[in-house]
Scaffold this motif. Structure first.
Motif, PDB file in Angstrom:
ATOM      1  N   LYS A  89       0.839  -1.210   0.000  1.00 34.22           N
ATOM      2  CA  LYS A  89       0.000   0.000   0.000  1.00 34.22           C
ATOM      3  C   LYS A  89       0.869   1.253   0.000  1.00 34.22           C
ATOM      4  N   ARG A  90       1.962   1.223   0.769  1.00 37.42           N
ATOM      5  CA  ARG A  90       2.870   2.380   0.791  1.00 37.42           C
ATOM      6  C   ARG A  90       3.514   2.606  -0.564  1.00 37.42           C
ATOM      7  N   MET A  91       3.641   1.528  -1.326  1.00 35.53           N
ATOM      8  CA  MET A  91       4.232   1.657  -2.671  1.00 35.53           C
ATOM      9  C   MET A  91       3.237   2.210  -3.685  1.00 35.53           C
ATOM     10  N   GLY A  92       1.956   2.234  -3.333  1.00 32.80           N
ATOM     11  CA  GLY A  92       0.942   2.717  -4.275  1.00 32.80           C
ATOM     12  C   GLY A  92       0.476   1.643  -5.251  1.00 32.80           C
ATOM     13  N   ILE A  93       0.551   0.363  -4.844  1.00 31.83           N
ATOM     14  CA  ILE A  93       0.133  -0.733  -5.727  1.00 31.83           C
ATOM     15  C   ILE A  93      -1.391  -0.861  -5.705  1.00 31.83           C
ATOM     16  N   PRO A  94      -2.046  -0.959  -6.864  1.00 31.84           N
ATOM     17  CA  PRO A  94      -3.506  -1.129  -6.891  1.00 31.84           C
ATOM     18  C   PRO A  94      -3.936  -2.459  -6.247  1.00 31.84           C
ATOM     19  N   CYS A  95      -5.116  -2.448  -5.589  1.00 34.58           N
ATOM     20  CA  CYS A  95      -5.604  -3.635  -4.854  1.00 34.58           C
ATOM     21  C   CYS A  95      -5.766  -4.863  -5.761  1.00 34.58           C
ATOM     22  N   GLU A  96      -6.276  -4.636  -6.968  1.00 30.91           N
ATOM     23  CA  GLU A  96      -6.529  -5.779  -7.854  1.00 30.91           C
ATOM     24  C   GLU A  96      -5.222  -6.509  -8.182  1.00 30.91           C
ATOM     25  N   PHE A  97      -4.184  -5.722  -8.433  1.00 36.38           N
ATOM     26  CA  PHE A  97      -2.867  -6.299  -8.712  1.00 36.38           C
ATOM     27  C   PHE A  97      -2.376  -7.077  -7.485  1.00 36.38           C
ATOM     28  N   ALA A  98      -2.544  -6.455  -6.309  1.00 35.64           N
ATOM     29  CA  ALA A  98      -2.045  -7.085  -5.074  1.00 35.64           C
ATOM     30  C   ALA A  98      -2.711  -8.433  -4.831  1.00 35.64           C
ATOM     31  N   GLU A  99      -4.015  -8.515  -5.091  1.00 33.60           N
ATOM     32  CA  GLU A  99      -4.729  -9.781  -4.855  1.00 33.60           C
ATOM     33  C   GLU A  99      -4.156 -10.903  -5.706  1.00 33.60           C
ATOM     34  N   LYS A 100      -3.896 -10.583  -6.981  1.00 32.03           N
ATOM     35  CA  LYS A 100      -3.355 -11.618  -7.886  1.00 32.03           C
ATOM     36  C   LYS A 100      -1.934 -12.005  -7.459  1.00 32.03           C
ATOM     37  N   GLN A 101      -1.150 -11.005  -7.059  1.00 31.62           N
ATOM     38  CA  GLN A 101       0.220 -11.307  -6.645  1.00 31.62           C
ATOM     39  C   GLN A 101       0.219 -12.188  -5.392  1.00 31.62           C
ATOM     40  N   LEU A 102      -0.718 -11.942  -4.493  1.00 34.34           N
ATOM     41  CA  LEU A 102      -0.793 -12.763  -3.273  1.00 34.34           C
ATOM     42  C   LEU A 102      -1.195 -14.200  -3.603  1.00 34.34           C
ATOM     43  N   ARG A 103      -2.021 -14.379  -4.640  1.00 30.85           N
ATOM     44  CA  ARG A 103      -2.363 -15.753  -5.048  1.00 30.85           C
ATOM     45  C   ARG A 103      -1.125 -16.482  -5.581  1.00 30.85           C
ATOM     46  N   ILE A 104      -0.294 -15.748  -6.323  1.00 27.72           N
ATOM     47  CA  ILE A 104       0.956 -16.356  -6.819  1.00 27.72           C
ATOM     48  C   ILE A 104       1.832 -16.774  -5.628  1.00 27.72           C
ATOM     49  N   ALA A 105       1.905 -15.906  -4.625  1.00 26.62           N
ATOM     50  CA  ALA A 105       2.714 -16.225  -3.437  1.00 26.62           C
ATOM     51  C   ALA A 105       2.190 -17.491  -2.760  1.00 26.62           C
ATOM     52  N   ARG A 106       0.865 -17.613  -2.656  1.00 24.91           N
ATOM     53  CA  ARG A 106       0.285 -18.797  -1.994  1.00 24.91           C
ATOM     54  C   ARG A 106       0.595 -20.073  -2.784  1.00 24.91           C
ATOM     55  N   ALA A 107       0.561 -19.974  -4.131  1.00 21.18           N
ATOM     56  CA  ALA A 107       0.862 -21.157  -4.956  1.00 21.18           C
ATOM     57  C   ALA A 107       2.292 -21.623  -4.709  1.00 21.18           C
ATOM     58  N   PHE A 108       3.245 -20.671  -4.673  1.00 27.07           N
ATOM     59  CA  PHE A 108       4.640 -21.077  -4.426  1.00 27.07           C
ATOM     60  C   PHE A 108       4.810 -21.629  -3.013  1.00 27.07           C
ATOM     61  N   ALA A 109       4.113 -21.026  -2.056  1.00 26.38           N
ATOM     62  CA  ALA A 109       4.216 -21.529  -0.674  1.00 26.38           C
ATOM     63  C   ALA A 109       3.726 -22.975  -0.614  1.00 26.38           C
ATOM     64  N   ARG A 110       2.635 -23.280  -1.312  1.00 24.03           N
ATOM     65  CA  ARG A 110       2.114 -24.666  -1.329  1.00 24.03           C
ATOM     66  C   ARG A 110       3.132 -25.630  -1.916  1.00 24.03           C
ATOM     67  N   MET A 111       3.940 -25.118  -2.854  1.00 24.21           N
ATOM     68  CA  MET A 111       4.930 -25.988  -3.510  1.00 24.21           C
ATOM     69  C   MET A 111       6.216 -26.110  -2.692  1.00 24.21           C
ATOM     70  N   GLY A 112       6.256 -25.456  -1.540  1.00 26.37           N
ATOM     71  CA  GLY A 112       7.442 -25.586  -0.676  1.00 26.37           C
ATOM     72  C   GLY A 112       8.626 -24.775  -1.152  1.00 26.37           C
ATOM     73  N   VAL A 113       8.370 -23.772  -2.001  1.00 34.81           N
ATOM     74  CA  VAL A 113       9.462 -22.901  -2.469  1.00 34.81           C
ATOM     75  C   VAL A 113       9.696 -21.829  -1.410  1.00 34.81           C
ATOM     76  N   LYS A 114      10.966 -21.528  -1.126  1.00 34.17           N
ATOM     77  CA  LYS A 114      11.266 -20.498  -0.115  1.00 34.17           C
ATOM     78  C   LYS A 114      10.890 -19.125  -0.665  1.00 34.17           C
ATOM     79  N   LEU A 115      10.109 -18.393   0.088  1.00 30.70           N
ATOM     80  CA  LEU A 115       9.600 -17.105  -0.411  1.00 30.70           C
ATOM     81  C   LEU A 115      10.647 -16.011  -0.170  1.00 30.70           C
ATOM     82  N   THR A 116      11.726 -16.091  -0.914  1.00 33.14           N
ATOM     83  CA  THR A 116      12.842 -15.153  -0.722  1.00 33.14           C
ATOM     84  C   THR A 116      12.656 -13.873  -1.538  1.00 33.14           C
ATOM     85  N   TRP A 117      12.009 -13.966  -2.674  1.00 31.39           N
ATOM     86  CA  TRP A 117      11.685 -12.824  -3.540  1.00 31.39           C
ATOM     87  C   TRP A 117      12.897 -11.937  -3.806  1.00 31.39           C
TER      88      TRP A 117
END
Ligand code: F3S
Length: 396
Positions: A89-117
């Protein structure tokens, strides 16, 4: 390709659908490149993780692969995504974009990938040793791993790196072979690069002039790890360079005396760097300063913090680094110094894979030739190139 019995079993689907799909992809890749067999890899670095670059099709692929039971079987780390997952939010990212990005994060977490980004996993938990085999996708990290650390990886695509993460293997071809790591060009550097930007420009020039291959550079003094980081990132952005050697500096060039005779030769001087800078740098003035492509090291954050401590920034400064480096910098007071001056230290993302146009950024000062290369096409933003120190001065 010759496969082991275990690899045959995986390919036949006896270890589940996800491992079968991963092995299929790697076998196809191996056949394309004439690999005789698979080798085991120590780690995978996965790119293509920003919603900005992979879109809905990529998101659906990842969710489907996770649903099919894909699980990392070796250390697997992730490239930056499209936003700071905590400070979006501090970066000014639109909510719709954030929701999709969070889904990508959840998919990688399910696959056991380290969320190092981060694209500098070697500054954190994934630092390979000399000679280790890897499956890394992220051209700047590939160049660093091969050239500066002496590990071995091809420049993988995101899906291939993910497949390697799942089955722990990659086809044996390209930079995994001794013969492919020999220099193809000799480059005589007839100037003394004096800062990070000079090294970035030198790399950019190499990528543009050579296109690919393995340059052997002579005439460089003692570049720092960060300077080599910028050189490799730029060479990989403007061309396909995934490995370079620097005489007396990089590990393979230290262990082995390469003979530059008979190689295609290139000479570089100060005028060449000026010309390449003019070709990619904007001459406009901007309100923003963006630093951290590739992600900033602890040493760079210290430099920024020391320069701005107790002052007030006149331009908007955004710094990008990894969570691991940010945490370390925070303990040392660097983050407080930068943010009290008015800057923001974001992690998980970078200036190339975040949606700059949606954040209202149409151009910025930066020290990254890689960012200057990609920003215009990805977000319509321009980059004015300065060294790290001059970017800080511009911000002040
Ligand atoms: Fe890294 Fe983003 Fe630059 S992934 S190399 S900071 S484009």
């Amino acid at each position: 390709m010759e496969l082991t019995r275990e690899e045959e079993r995986i390919l036949a689907g006896e270890e589940g659908e996800a491992r079968q799909r991963a092995m299929r992809l790697l076998v196809v890749l191996g056949k394309i490149f004439g690999a005789e067999r698979m080798i085991r890899v120590r780690s995978a670095q996965i790119s293509g993780v920003s919603y900005r670059t992979i879109g809905d099709a990529g998101l659906e692929f990842l969710e489907d692969f996770a649903e099919a039971g894909a699980k990392a079987s070796i250390m697997a780390t992730l490239n930056p995504c499209g936003m700071d997952l905590r400070r979006w939010k501090r970066m000014g990212i639109p909510c719709e974009f954030a929701e999709k990005q969070l889904r990508i994060a959840r998919a990688f977490a399910r696959m056991g990938v380290k969320l190092t980004w981060t694209c500098t996993p070697y500054y954190a938990s994934n630092r390979p040793r000399f000679g280790q085999s890897l499956a890394w996708a992220e051209s700047s990290a590939v160049a660093f791993a091969n050239s500066v650390l002496g590990a071995r990886t091809n420049r993988e695509g995101g899906p291939a790196a993910l497949a390697s993460a799942v089955v722990g293997r990659t086809p044996l071809y390209g930079l995994h072979l001794d013969s492919e790591r020999e220099p193809t060009h000799s480059v005589e550097v007839r100037l003394k690069p004096s800062n990070d930007l000079d090294y970035g420009l030198l790399g950019y020039l190499l990528g543009k002039s050579l296109g690919g291959g393995v340059p052997l550079l002579s005439g460089l003094g003692g570049p720092s790890l960060d300077e080599l980081k910028y050189m490799g990132a730029s060479a990989a952005a403007s061309g396909g360079i995934a490995l370079f050697h620097v005489e007396g500096v990089t590990p393979e060039a230290k262990r082995k005396r390469f003979d530059g005779r008979g190689l295609e030769a290139l000479e570089v001087d100060g005028k060449d760097l000026d010309a390449i800078k003019d070709s990619i740098s904007s001459s406009r003035d901007f309100d923003w300063v963006l630093l951290g492509c590739p992600h900033l090291s602890l040493a760079e954050l210290r430099t920024i913090a020391e320069a701005v401590r107790g002052k007030r920034l006149r331009k908007r400064l955004m710094c990008f680094t990894s969570r691991a480096v940010r945490a370390d910098a925070s303990k040392r007071g660097y983050i407080r110094a930068i943010e009290r001056a008015g800057g923001l230290v974001a992690c998980d993302t970078c200036m190339v894979v975040s949606p700059l146009e949606a954040m209202g950024i149409d151009g910025a000062y930066t020290n990254s030739c890689k960012a200057a290369h990609y920003m215009p096409s990805l977000s319509g933003a321009e980059a004015a190139l300065r060294s790290l120190r001059d970017c800080i001065h511009a911000a002040l």
